[in-house]
Design a protein around this motif. Structure first.
Motif, mmCIF file in Angstrom:
data_model
loop_
_atom_site.group_PDB
_atom_site.id
_atom_site.type_symbol
_atom_site.label_atom_id
_atom_site.label_comp_id
_atom_site.label_asym_id
_atom_site.label_seq_id
_atom_site.Cartn_x
_atom_site.Cartn_y
_atom_site.Cartn_z
ATOM 1 N N GLY A 44 0.862 -1.168 0.000
ATOM 2 C CA GLY A 44 0.000 0.000 0.000
ATOM 3 C C GLY A 44 0.902 1.222 0.000
ATOM 4 O O GLY A 44 2.050 1.159 0.460
ATOM 5 N N LEU A 45 0.407 2.346 -0.499
ATOM 6 C CA LEU A 45 1.235 3.543 -0.607
ATOM 7 C C LEU A 45 0.409 4.778 -0.315
ATOM 8 O O LEU A 45 -0.670 4.966 -0.884
ATOM 9 C CB LEU A 45 1.847 3.648 -2.015
ATOM 10 C CG LEU A 45 2.547 4.964 -2.381
ATOM 11 C CD1 LEU A 45 3.774 5.184 -1.496
ATOM 12 C CD2 LEU A 45 2.947 4.964 -3.857
ATOM 13 N N THR A 46 0.924 5.606 0.584
ATOM 14 C CA THR A 46 0.339 6.914 0.830
ATOM 15 C C THR A 46 1.418 7.948 0.576
ATOM 16 O O THR A 46 2.463 7.931 1.232
ATOM 17 C CB THR A 46 -0.170 7.043 2.281
ATOM 18 O OG1 THR A 46 -1.238 6.123 2.479
ATOM 19 C CG2 THR A 46 -0.672 8.443 2.560
ATOM 20 N N GLY A 47 1.178 8.836 -0.383
ATOM 21 C CA GLY A 47 2.171 9.834 -0.758
ATOM 22 C C GLY A 47 2.097 11.076 0.101
ATOM 23 O O GLY A 47 1.383 11.142 1.110
ATOM 24 N N GLN A 48 2.842 12.100 -0.303
ATOM 25 C CA GLN A 48 2.920 13.326 0.480
ATOM 26 C C GLN A 48 1.621 14.122 0.434
ATOM 27 O O GLN A 48 1.359 14.943 1.314
ATOM 28 C CB GLN A 48 4.075 14.191 -0.027
ATOM 29 C CG GLN A 48 5.436 13.556 0.171
ATOM 30 C CD GLN A 48 6.564 14.428 -0.339
ATOM 31 O OE1 GLN A 48 6.427 15.645 -0.423
ATOM 32 N NE2 GLN A 48 7.682 13.824 -0.693
ATOM 33 N N TYR A 49 0.829 13.906 -0.594
ATOM 34 C CA TYR A 49 -0.416 14.657 -0.733
ATOM 35 C C TYR A 49 -1.575 13.677 -0.915
ATOM 36 O O TYR A 49 -1.449 12.669 -1.616
ATOM 37 C CB TYR A 49 -0.338 15.600 -1.934
ATOM 38 C CG TYR A 49 0.858 16.512 -1.876
ATOM 39 C CD1 TYR A 49 0.851 17.646 -1.068
ATOM 40 C CD2 TYR A 49 2.015 16.226 -2.607
ATOM 41 C CE1 TYR A 49 1.951 18.470 -0.994
ATOM 42 C CE2 TYR A 49 3.121 17.045 -2.543
ATOM 43 C CZ TYR A 49 3.085 18.174 -1.735
ATOM 44 O OH TYR A 49 4.195 18.982 -1.651
ATOM 45 N N ALA A 50 -2.697 13.985 -0.273
ATOM 46 C CA ALA A 50 -3.868 13.114 -0.378
ATOM 47 C C ALA A 50 -4.285 12.973 -1.836
ATOM 48 O O ALA A 50 -4.374 13.962 -2.575
ATOM 49 C CB ALA A 50 -5.014 13.681 0.449
ATOM 50 N N SER A 51 -4.538 11.743 -2.271
ATOM 51 C CA SER A 51 -4.819 11.476 -3.679
ATOM 52 C C SER A 51 -6.240 10.970 -3.896
ATOM 53 O O SER A 51 -6.521 10.322 -4.897
ATOM 54 C CB SER A 51 -3.824 10.446 -4.214
ATOM 55 O OG SER A 51 -3.872 9.258 -3.444
ATOM 56 N N VAL A 52 -7.127 11.264 -2.965
ATOM 57 C CA VAL A 52 -8.507 10.806 -3.111
ATOM 58 C C VAL A 52 -9.249 11.663 -4.138
ATOM 59 O O VAL A 52 -8.851 12.784 -4.447
ATOM 60 C CB VAL A 52 -9.244 10.867 -1.755
ATOM 61 C CG1 VAL A 52 -8.602 9.916 -0.773
ATOM 62 C CG2 VAL A 52 -9.247 12.290 -1.194
ATOM 63 N N ASP A 53 -10.339 11.115 -4.686
ATOM 64 C CA ASP A 53 -11.167 11.844 -5.646
ATOM 65 C C ASP A 53 -12.089 12.775 -4.856
ATOM 66 O O ASP A 53 -12.950 12.331 -4.108
ATOM 67 C CB ASP A 53 -11.981 10.861 -6.477
ATOM 68 C CG ASP A 53 -12.687 11.536 -7.651
ATOM 69 O OD1 ASP A 53 -13.242 12.649 -7.456
ATOM 70 O OD2 ASP A 53 -12.700 10.964 -8.748
ATOM 71 N N GLU A 54 -11.915 14.084 -5.044
ATOM 72 C CA GLU A 54 -12.666 15.054 -4.248
ATOM 73 C C GLU A 54 -14.156 15.066 -4.561
ATOM 74 O O GLU A 54 -14.966 15.502 -3.736
ATOM 75 C CB GLU A 54 -12.085 16.454 -4.458
ATOM 76 C CG GLU A 54 -10.647 16.592 -3.959
ATOM 77 C CD GLU A 54 -10.147 18.014 -4.073
ATOM 78 O OE1 GLU A 54 -10.871 18.848 -4.664
ATOM 79 O OE2 GLU A 54 -9.046 18.299 -3.562
ATOM 80 N N ASP A 87 4.935 8.068 2.683
ATOM 81 C CA ASP A 87 5.871 9.112 2.285
ATOM 82 C C ASP A 87 5.402 10.445 2.875
ATOM 83 O O ASP A 87 4.507 11.099 2.336
ATOM 84 C CB ASP A 87 5.944 9.184 0.753
ATOM 85 C CG ASP A 87 7.075 10.070 0.264
ATOM 86 O OD1 ASP A 87 7.942 10.440 1.089
ATOM 87 O OD2 ASP A 87 7.093 10.401 -0.935
ATOM 88 N N GLU A 88 6.018 10.827 3.994
ATOM 89 C CA GLU A 88 5.667 12.049 4.730
ATOM 90 C C GLU A 88 4.152 12.155 4.926
ATOM 91 O O GLU A 88 3.522 13.139 4.530
ATOM 92 C CB GLU A 88 6.221 13.281 4.014
ATOM 93 C CG GLU A 88 7.744 13.269 3.911
ATOM 94 C CD GLU A 88 8.326 14.577 3.412
ATOM 95 O OE1 GLU A 88 7.636 15.604 3.460
ATOM 96 O OE2 GLU A 88 9.492 14.564 2.965
ATOM 97 N N PRO A 89 3.546 11.161 5.563
ATOM 98 C CA PRO A 89 2.087 11.101 5.646
ATOM 99 C C PRO A 89 1.457 12.135 6.559
ATOM 100 O O PRO A 89 0.259 12.410 6.451
ATOM 101 C CB PRO A 89 1.830 9.686 6.180
ATOM 102 C CG PRO A 89 3.038 9.399 7.016
ATOM 103 C CD PRO A 89 4.191 10.036 6.256
#
Length: 303
Positions: free
Chosen positions: A80-90, A160-162
């Motif tokens: 699983g991966l969580t990047g520096q910026y939230a990547s959800v569909d707004e 990554d910097e969550p």
């Protein structure tokens, strides 16, 4: 000893810039490996290579026993991966975001709905489940983003910097989640700019600077590299800061001075010298090295 993540000699170039220059690392199953370094040091590039989002120019890496270059599909099934910026569909609601990911991962409609409900409850998002993610606060978005990375029940999680931009309460909540995951046997690789976060969560640490590994070890081992104790003093009167600098032989930072201590008989003598000079202290403390000291020592304070 079982390693969930292994890498050796990773090199990655972008044009004439070398982002990674021989990086190697290991993370034991069920542990947290913290990766520290200044901006541009190569932390995110390391994550991208391990998560199969970038192909290394040299070296090799294995995640969950699978080579990231030769078996990228097997690796993706495990992570699983969580990047520096939230990547959800707004435009989608919190529940719709999680159900969509579940369906993309091959879950049945019923299983995707059940998994989404489970994660919304785990991250305290039940009341916001039917609201569009675009209306979520920053902390709620980060929680939803982390929930999204867990839909597939990964055995290895890259963060990554969550906690960038989160308030202390939201950061603490995410720390609790990381603790729960490792207790369940999940391996976490965490990059962070918050040294307190690394000290709190990481079993082992890796310091990367200019694409190379500057140091590796447990938090205690890295702190030992920074030397002995420190004496921190802060003069009460701003006008006394320069006098204290001249007396102690160190430069102040935001009105405070830190003096390396090689002999525990030194602090009383230094405090007496400040008192004899008429310098009144607002505060003083003798402490062991922190990860801040390690970071500054190893990277030259280039943050």
């Amino acid at each position: 000893m079982t390693y969930a993540i292994e890498a050796e000699g990773l090199v990655k170039r972008y044009g004439d810039k070398t982002a990674l220059d021989g990086v190697g690392l290991r993370a034991e199953t069920g542990s947290v490996l913290g990766v520290l370094g200044p901006n541009g040091a190569g932390k995110t590039t390391t994550v991208r290579v391990l998560a199969t989002l970038a192909v290394p120019d040299a070296g090799h890496a294995r995640v969950g026993g699978h080579d990231v270059t030769r078996e990228p599909t097997r690796v993706r099934e495990l992570i699983g991966l969580t990047g520096q910026y939230a990547s959800v569909d707004e435009k989608l609601t919190g529940a719709q975001n999680l159900r969509l990911i579940g369906r993309l991962l091959g879950l049945s409609r019923a299983d995707a709905r059940a998994r989404a409900s489970e994660l919304l409850a785990r991250f305290g998002l039940e009341e916001a489940a039917a609201r569009a993610a675009g209306g979520y606060s920053g902390g709620m978005r980060r929680r939803l983003d982390l929930a999204a990375s867990l839909v597939g029940r990964p055995r290895v999680l890259f963060l990554d910097e969550p906690t960038t931009g989160l308030d202390p309460r939201a950061r603490g909540e995410l720390w609790d989640v990381v603790g729960e995951l490792t207790a369940d046997g999940v391996t976490v690789l965490l990059t962070t700019q918050y040294l307190e976060e690394a000290d709190r969560l990481a079993d082992d640490l890796l310091v990367i600077d200019q694409g190379r590994v500057a140091a590796a070890g447990t938090p205690a081992e890295l702190k030992a590299m920074a030397g002995g104790h420190r004496l921190d003093v802060r003069p009460l009167r701003p006008d006394d800061v320069e006098k204290a600098e001249a007396l102690l032989g160190v430069s102040a930072c935001d009105g405070a001075l830190t003096v390396p201590v090689h002999d525990l008989s030194e602090p009383p003598a230094l405090l007496r010298a400040l008192d004899d000079a008429g310098i009144v202290l607002a505060e003083h403390a003798l402490r062991l090295p922190s990860l801040d000291d390690v970071f500054h020592t190893l990277t030259g304070d280039r943050r």
